[in-house]
Design an enzyme around this catalytic site. Structure first.
Site, PDB file in Angstrom:
ATOM      1  CG  LEU A  75      19.720 -11.146 -11.468  1.00 64.83           C
ATOM      2  CD1 LEU A  75      21.034 -11.678 -10.920  1.00 64.83           C
ATOM      3  CD2 LEU A  75      19.499 -11.640 -12.888  1.00 64.83           C
ATOM      4  CG  ASP A 126       9.163  13.767  -3.228  1.00 62.85           C
ATOM      5  OD1 ASP A 126       9.867  14.698  -3.660  1.00 62.85           O
ATOM      6  OD2 ASP A 126       7.991  13.557  -3.611  1.00 62.85           O
TER       7      ASP A 126
END
Length: 345
Positions: A75, A126
């Site tokens: 949104l 990561d």
């Protein structure tokens, strides 16, 4: 109780219509941290991880995440971002992340700043997981926002959790450092600020900020930055650097005689009083080896309880500044905090 803006009267999700809102400059700043091990922090700071360029990769990921926020958060409006900055700092066992986003339009950029922090933090995870798979991304939160009908908003001060101290938690007594000058983690705080239009727009590499950040970290400071700003925006950079009232702000660049060099003027505008002897000692040390160092107009002084020092933008000038400052910092910061020994020795 205020209504949720993204829910209509029937309880269905909706995208808010912002067409009637006026276009204003909107700025948001968010933060978070990756909790990891001291080993990982040392490897990242030394750029010695198995996956190289950890911070550069995470910074690019954060900026990219901010630009793609409307694709990730259903949104959110598509925004024309005029600026996204992602900066990192270090504590003993964490990498701190701070992101700012800026636009001019009818709606805010809070989600863009928060997304930048989240994506940068996930990228850090990561990059470090081979060494520390247990690293955790914590505390993603909005710090400040500007613009729109409500103007300035700042996150209320959070009460620190109460810990039961043990003997192992007791800090070593220090003669020159006042307790007020220590952060909650027991470290003094510092910000490195770089004035460089080329580095800000990506046409040249910043070679001074990382050197200062590494040096300050080695002295036991918790370091924020380098924060990189164009010369014309160095006043905004100083406001950013001083926002959390750090013990020390060291800037590099913008101290010469060029028409675009504005760091001394911007610094003088925020100082409560100058420390002319510090600036002069740095100038004299540089001039002894390089006569053109006399052209540096850098200043030093106090802004509230923060010490601000301008250094030249050259590696040599930064090296001279570090040599002058290192034996002074403990006593100087203790005095600014209201402690320290005033007797001559």
């Amino acid at each position: 109780m205020s209504e949720l803006s993204h829910v209509d009267r029937e309880g269905r999700a909706r995208m808010v219509d912002v067409s009637a809102k006026s276009d204003t400059t909107r700025i948001a700043v968010a933060a978070g941290e990756l909790r990891t091990t001291a080993e990982v922090v040392a490897l990242v700071r030394a750029d010695d991880m198995p996956k190289a360029d950890v911070l550069s990769t995470a910074r690019i990921a954060g900026i990219t995440g901010a630009k793609k926020t409307s694709e990730l958060i259903p949104l959110c409006h598509q925004l024309a971002l005029s600026s996204v900055k992602v900066e990192f700092g270090f504590t003993e066992d964490s990498i701190t992340i701070e992101a700012s986003a800026k636009t001019k339009g009818p709606t805010g950029v809070e989600m863009e700043a928060l997304t930048a922090v989240a994506v940068a933090g996930l990228t850090l995870h990561d990059m470090v997981k081979a060494v520390d798979p247990a690293a955790t991304l914590n505390g993603i939160r909005l710090l400040t926002k500007e613009g729109g009908k409500h103007g300035h908003w700042e996150r209320p001060a959070e009460q620190a959790p109460v810990d039961i101290p043990t003997l192992a938690d007791e800090p070593e007594p220090t003669e020159d450092i006042a307790p007020e000058e220590l952060s909650d983690s027991g470290q003094r705080t510092a910000v490195v600020l770089v004035a460089s239009t080329g580095a800000a727009i990506g046409t040249r590499a910043d070679t001074t900020g990382p050197v200062l950040a590494q040096w300050l970290g080695g002295l036991g400071f918790s370091v924020r930055g380098p924060l990189i700003y164009a010369d014309a925006e160095i006043d905004i950079g100083l406001a950013d650097a001083l926002r959390f009232e750090p013990s020390l702000v060291i800037s590099t660049g913008g101290t010469g005689a060029s028409p675009t060099d504005a760091t001394p003027e911007a610094t003088l505008a925020v100082l409560d009083r100058e420390l002319p002897g510090v600036a002069e000692a740095i100038r004299q040390r540089g001039t002894a080896k390089f006569p053109l160092a006399a052209l540096s107009r850098g200043v030093a002084g106090q802004a509230g309880r923060s010490v601000v020092v301008n250094l030249p933008g050259s590696p040599g000038g930064v090296k001279d500044g570090m040599a002058v400052l290192e034996p002074l910092l403990d006593h100087l910061l203790a005095q600014v905090a209201g402690g320290g020994n005033h007797d001559n020795k």
